[in-house]
Design an enzyme around this catalytic site. Structure first.
Site, PDB file in Angstrom:
ATOM      1  N   CYS A  33      -2.477   2.463  -6.138  1.00 56.84           N
ATOM      2  CA  CYS A  33      -1.106   2.685  -6.620  1.00 56.84           C
ATOM      3  C   CYS A  33      -1.002   4.050  -7.315  1.00 56.84           C
ATOM      4  CB  CYS A  33      -0.690   1.581  -7.590  1.00 56.84           C
ATOM      5  SG  CYS A  33       0.982   1.855  -8.214  1.00 56.84           S
TER       6      CYS A  33
ATOM      7  N   LYS B  51      -7.913  -2.165  -1.689  1.00 60.01           N
ATOM      8  CA  LYS B  51      -7.014  -1.214  -1.026  1.00 60.01           C
ATOM      9  C   LYS B  51      -7.090   0.105  -1.782  1.00 60.01           C
ATOM     10  CE  LYS B  51      -2.232  -0.863   0.653  1.00 60.01           C
ATOM     11  NZ  LYS B  51      -1.460  -0.087  -0.331  1.00 60.01           N
TER      12      LYS B  51
ATOM     13  N   MET C 139       4.045  -4.907  -1.088  1.00 60.79           N
ATOM     14  CA  MET C 139       5.047  -3.925  -1.541  1.00 60.79           C
ATOM     15  C   MET C 139       5.864  -4.530  -2.670  1.00 60.79           C
ATOM     16  SD  MET C 139       6.568  -1.844   1.709  1.00 60.79           S
ATOM     17  CE  MET C 139       6.678  -3.237   2.801  1.00 60.79           C
TER      18      MET C 139
ATOM     19  N   ASP D 266       2.108   5.337   7.709  1.00 63.74           N
ATOM     20  CA  ASP D 266       2.995   5.962   8.694  1.00 63.74           C
ATOM     21  C   ASP D 266       3.064   5.250  10.042  1.00 63.74           C
ATOM     22  OD1 ASP D 266       3.276   7.746   6.642  1.00 63.74           O
ATOM     23  OD2 ASP D 266       2.179   9.375   7.607  1.00 63.74           O
TER      24      ASP D 266
ATOM     25  N   ARG E 249       6.333   0.478   4.735  1.00 64.66           N
ATOM     26  CA  ARG E 249       7.743   0.869   4.864  1.00 64.66           C
ATOM     27  C   ARG E 249       8.311   0.587   6.238  1.00 64.66           C
ATOM     28  NH1 ARG E 249       6.491   6.763   2.983  1.00 64.66           N
ATOM     29  NH2 ARG E 249       4.669   6.174   4.213  1.00 64.66           N
TER      30      ARG E 249
HETATM   31  C1  LIG Z   1       8.525  -0.029  -2.224  1.00 67.17           C
HETATM   32  C2  LIG Z   1       7.033   0.041  -2.113  1.00 67.17           C
HETATM   33  C3  LIG Z   1       6.247  -0.786  -2.891  1.00 67.17           C
HETATM   34  C4  LIG Z   1       4.852  -0.755  -2.787  1.00 67.17           C
HETATM   35  N1  LIG Z   1       4.106  -1.625  -3.525  1.00 67.17           N
HETATM   36  C5  LIG Z   1       2.759  -1.688  -3.327  1.00 67.17           C
HETATM   37  C6  LIG Z   1       1.971  -2.680  -3.957  1.00 67.17           C
HETATM   38  O1  LIG Z   1       2.470  -3.541  -4.694  1.00 67.17           O
HETATM   39  N2  LIG Z   1       0.625  -2.671  -3.717  1.00 67.17           N
HETATM   40  C7  LIG Z   1       0.037  -1.754  -2.875  1.00 67.17           C
HETATM   41  O2  LIG Z   1      -1.176  -1.788  -2.675  1.00 67.17           O
HETATM   42  N3  LIG Z   1       0.767  -0.817  -2.267  1.00 67.17           N
HETATM   43  C8  LIG Z   1       2.103  -0.778  -2.455  1.00 67.17           C
HETATM   44  N4  LIG Z   1       2.843   0.141  -1.773  1.00 67.17           N
HETATM   45  C9  LIG Z   1       2.171   1.031  -0.805  1.00 67.17           C
HETATM   46  C10 LIG Z   1       2.169   0.387   0.590  1.00 67.17           C
HETATM   47  O3  LIG Z   1       1.485  -0.841   0.578  1.00 67.17           O
HETATM   48  C11 LIG Z   1       1.517   1.309   1.629  1.00 67.17           C
HETATM   49  O4  LIG Z   1       0.185   1.529   1.277  1.00 67.17           O
HETATM   50  C12 LIG Z   1       2.219   2.657   1.735  1.00 67.17           C
HETATM   51  O5  LIG Z   1       3.619   2.505   1.735  1.00 67.17           O
HETATM   52  C13 LIG Z   1       1.789   3.400   3.009  1.00 67.17           C
HETATM   53  O6  LIG Z   1       2.009   2.607   4.141  1.00 67.17           O
HETATM   54  P1  LIG Z   1       3.332   2.773   5.065  1.00 67.17           P
HETATM   55  O7  LIG Z   1       3.360   4.196   5.561  1.00 67.17           O
HETATM   56  O8  LIG Z   1       3.128   1.772   6.166  1.00 67.17           O
HETATM   57  O9  LIG Z   1       4.507   2.485   4.206  1.00 67.17           O
HETATM   58  C14 LIG Z   1       4.228   0.153  -1.890  1.00 67.17           C
HETATM   59  C15 LIG Z   1       5.025   0.996  -1.122  1.00 67.17           C
HETATM   60  C16 LIG Z   1       6.408   0.954  -1.214  1.00 67.17           C
HETATM   61  C17 LIG Z   1       7.225   1.873  -0.341  1.00 67.17           C
END
Ligand SMILES: Cc1cc2nc3c(=O)[nH]c(=O)nc-3n(C[C@H](O)[C@H](O)[C@H](O)COP(=O)(O)O)c2cc1C
Length: 338
Positions: A109, A148, A26, A211, A234
């Protein structure tokens, strides 16, 4: 024990069969201090924030700072993004002497500034270029490569099964899938049924993502999909304890309770880590987003946050949190005026 689909694990990764709990990459969040905290609570592996392959090849100091893995003694992955196969190959070559267990490729992304240059999730809509990138990277990588993805560019072009099979054929050690399309960004719900279908389709491990916010959602995602592992983004911000809850689910014991004093002491540890890693100003700025979330739902949380955020130096922030740990949250609430 949760039921998982038996998979073909890359023999170069002897730890992969028992690796279940993944901290997402992230941007602006998963730096070294935060990865350390998450692994202490049960994350098996952490990822650096994504880093631009072109930025690495240009030698940008700020870009290279994101590869903050030197001396990291637990499992860690570096994730790169880009759309230029030569830059991706060169960045891979430059990264190889550094500390990393796997190199992850970002094909998910949704950010405009990334997709307008055809990076991240835009590559889901240009599979010939995606293939060239993967081939260019694997030709240079001396560590296993992973990818990813999202489920597709938009609802009319959902193609995760085709992309997943292609990535498997190209030698990826696992595929992580966030169960949303690019068009969804972070709206709606992650489609766990699509993750389940990818698990069924591939022989290599699929890491489900999207999620998961607590032990229960972790259990439900694994039960629904039989995925090898789960990546949490998150849900871990201000909440590294999620990994302890996930571990409890994996190992079949009751989920641990987190005390208010522990919220304070871990926040203090995190502040110290960020300040040591980034310096006073940037460290304090970075840790605020974690602290803002960490105390949510606690009695006196708003007041405590105000008191912590009233300070811009770490020593004072730590002082407030130490006092809170001693006295308990309710004791910190403003007194009613009589
Ligand atoms: C602040 C933020 C930064 C993120 N940066 C990246 C990143 O650098 N590389 C990536 O593959 N995904 C990134 N993501 C996506 C997360 O890795 C993840 O795939 C997405 O938030 C869904 O998962 P979650 O519901 O557990 O948050 C980012 C998400 C957030 C909220």
């Amino acid at each position: 024990m949760l039921d998982r689909k038996p998979v073909r694990c890359d023999p170069r990764l002897p730890w992969l069969p028992r690796t279940r709990r993944f901290l997402s990459p992230m941007s602006g969040v998963t730096d070294r201090p935060f990865r350390d905290v998450c692994r202490r609570f049960g994350a098996d592996i952490g990822f650096c924030e994504f880093v631009s392959a072109s930025g690495l090849t240009y030698g940008g100091e700020q870009t290279w700072k994101l590869v903050d893995t030197e001396g990291e003694d637990q499992l860690v992955g570096v994730q790169i993004f880009g759309s230029n196969p030569d830059h991706m190959a060169q960045a891979t070559r430059l990264l190889m002497p550094h500390r990393l267990d796997v190199l992850d490729l970002n094909f998910g992304c949704p950010a405009k500034k990334v997709v307008k240059k055809c990076g991240g999730s835009a590559l889901l809509a240009d599979l010939p270029l995606l293939e060239r990138i993967v081939r260019a990277v694997t030709a240079e990588a001396t560590v296993p490569v992973t990818a990813k993805i999202r489920t597709g560019w938009d609802e009319d072009s959902v193609n995760y099964d085709e992309v997943g099979l292609m990535l498997q054929d190209l030698g990826m050690s696992w595929v992580t899938m966030h169960g949303r399309t690019r068009a969804q960004k972070y709206t709606g719900q992650a489609d766990w049924d699509r993750i389940a279908r990818l698990v069924e389709t591939l022989e290599i491990p699929v890491i489900g993502n999207g999620d998961v916010v607590d032990g229960d959602s972790y259990r439900r995602l694994v039960t629904r999909t039989r995925c090898h592992g789960v990546m949490v983004g998150r849900g871990a911000i201000g909440n590294p304890w999620i990994f302890a809850r996930m571990r409890a689910v994996d190992e079949g014991y009751p989920e641990p309770e987190v005390t208010f004093a522990e919220l304070c002491t871990v926040s203090i540890e995190h502040i110290r880590g960020e300040v040591a890693a980034r310096g006073e100003r940037q460290g304090v700025f970075t840790v605020r987003k974690h602290i803002a979330k960490c105390f949510k739902g606690q009695a006196g949380a708003a007041h405590l946050r105000r008191r912590v955020f009233a300070h811009e130096d770490s020593a004072r922030m730590i002082g407030v949190l130490e006092e809170a740990a001693r006295r308990g949250s309710a004791a910190l609430e403003p007194e009613e005026s009589s």
